[in-house]
Design an enzyme around this catalytic site. Sequence first.
Site, PDB file in Angstrom:
ATOM      1  CB  CYS A   1      -5.077  10.108   2.139  1.00 30.00           C
ATOM      2  SG  CYS A   1      -5.740   9.242   3.217  1.00 30.00           S
TER       3      CYS A   1
ATOM      4  CG  ASN B   1     -14.624   8.754  -1.946  1.00 33.06           C
ATOM      5  OD1 ASN B   1     -15.250   7.924  -1.663  1.00 33.06           O
ATOM      6  ND2 ASN B   1     -14.381   9.126  -3.072  1.00 33.06           N
TER       7      ASN B   1
ATOM      8  CG  HIS C   1      -3.688   2.643   4.000  1.00 33.05           C
ATOM      9  ND1 HIS C   1      -4.430   3.494   3.366  1.00 33.05           N
ATOM     10  CD2 HIS C   1      -3.518   1.755   3.583  1.00 33.05           C
ATOM     11  CE1 HIS C   1      -4.640   2.858   2.264  1.00 33.05           C
ATOM     12  NE2 HIS C   1      -3.961   1.632   2.307  1.00 33.05           N
TER      13      HIS C   1
ATOM     14  CD  GLU D   1      -3.063  -0.918  -0.079  1.00 36.44           C
ATOM     15  OE1 GLU D   1      -3.831   0.314  -0.022  1.00 36.44           O
ATOM     16  OE2 GLU D   1      -3.104  -2.052  -0.829  1.00 36.44           O
TER      17      GLU D   1
END
Length: 446
Positions: free
Chosen positions: A370, A364, A251, A175
């Site tokens: 992010c 979202n 995450h 990721e």
Amino acid sequence: MSASLEANFDGLVGPTHNYAGLATGNVASQTNRGAIANPRDAALEGLAKMATLADLGLMQGVLPPHERPHLPSLRALGFTGTDARVLERAARQAPELLASCASASAMWVANAATVVPSADSADGRVHVVPANLTHALHRSIEAPTTGRILRAVFADPTHFAHHEPLPATATMGDEGAANHTRLVASSDGLGVHLFVYGRVALDPGSAGPARFPARQTAEASAAAARLAGLPDDRIVFAQQNPEAIDAGVFHNDVICVGGGDVLLVHERAFLEREGVLCALRDRAGSALKIVEVTEAEVPLSEAVGTYLFNSQLVRLPDGSLVLVCPVECRESPAVSALLDEWVADPASPIGRVVVVDTRQSMRNGGGPACLRLRVVLTHAERAAVAPGTLLDDALLSRLRGWVTRHYRDRIALVDLADPQLLVESRTALDELTGMLGLGNLYDFQM
């Protein structure tokens, strides 16, 4: 050793920003599934955040969005005919596949790659490992374009080493930087790298979440560290707390943020909390400052809801430390009080809080952290970055005008099948690559 600076390269929100609710384990994404999105506002919010960081005196770069809807992926899944026919058939026969191929999730470039600076790597170059993002279809299709973008922005092989993504298997689920933190607390300027994983893929008996999937594997974290040539004594591997994953911490950057000599972390972030923190102190040295937030101060659910730990922790040119947090943090009495306490406490390393509005992205499931990829650069490496991607007032003005001209102010899921949206997206991206001086990046340009 050359002086270095930490740059933030933010992903531009794409023209098809929508709320399809594709991210299992991401509470905000699931909660807002089917809502009406505003791509224009989302992109302008992202640009405003970039401008805020640049105004603080920090190096700020821009990474372009991906082509969406991604027709090559839909064709690879068996939809044929003209572009309009492909979109129509996908919408009728498999709307979930169309939504996956129209997602603007690549805007969250914290997932783009793991980046290791030249000061820490074996060969003295910046190493870039694009993430394979195998956990979900809508993200797994990003890696090829992400690799092209990063190679175009950081092109000089004298300074930058680009790797292929790890094999796209469940064992190597990667990721990117969302699960990687570099800390520097020693006078030699060398970093200690915290790699966080959710599961050990090759040990089915190891601890793991029960409700939501663990996306990052231990095997992928170890491979990324090897590719960059990091020495063992500069690495700490840590497993996420499965309870945190099941609470929506998909995450590590939803529960932990670090920068320089400071690590801000929730007490429920890691499975072996004491061992991880001891290892970090041992590797980084006594100068490392760990600010641990307790469950009593901010419950895990509140941390996820406000994205306190998805803030950006940045060191200004004057040496002060600033926390750039989403506006939702100020809407939570518990989190807001903690922020005020940090700023007021002379012993706290956090001297200032800056609030940014990224509501479209937050709905979202992606906050300020992010939206950015951190890249530590020497002055020579900075000079080798594609100059058209570095934000200044002129580029900011051009990008705002570009968004206003090309982006819609409303997208519902039904709009993803509109052939005109594809035309609009391609037209916008074709203009953008010229504006940024990056050449041809997209399949439709090849």
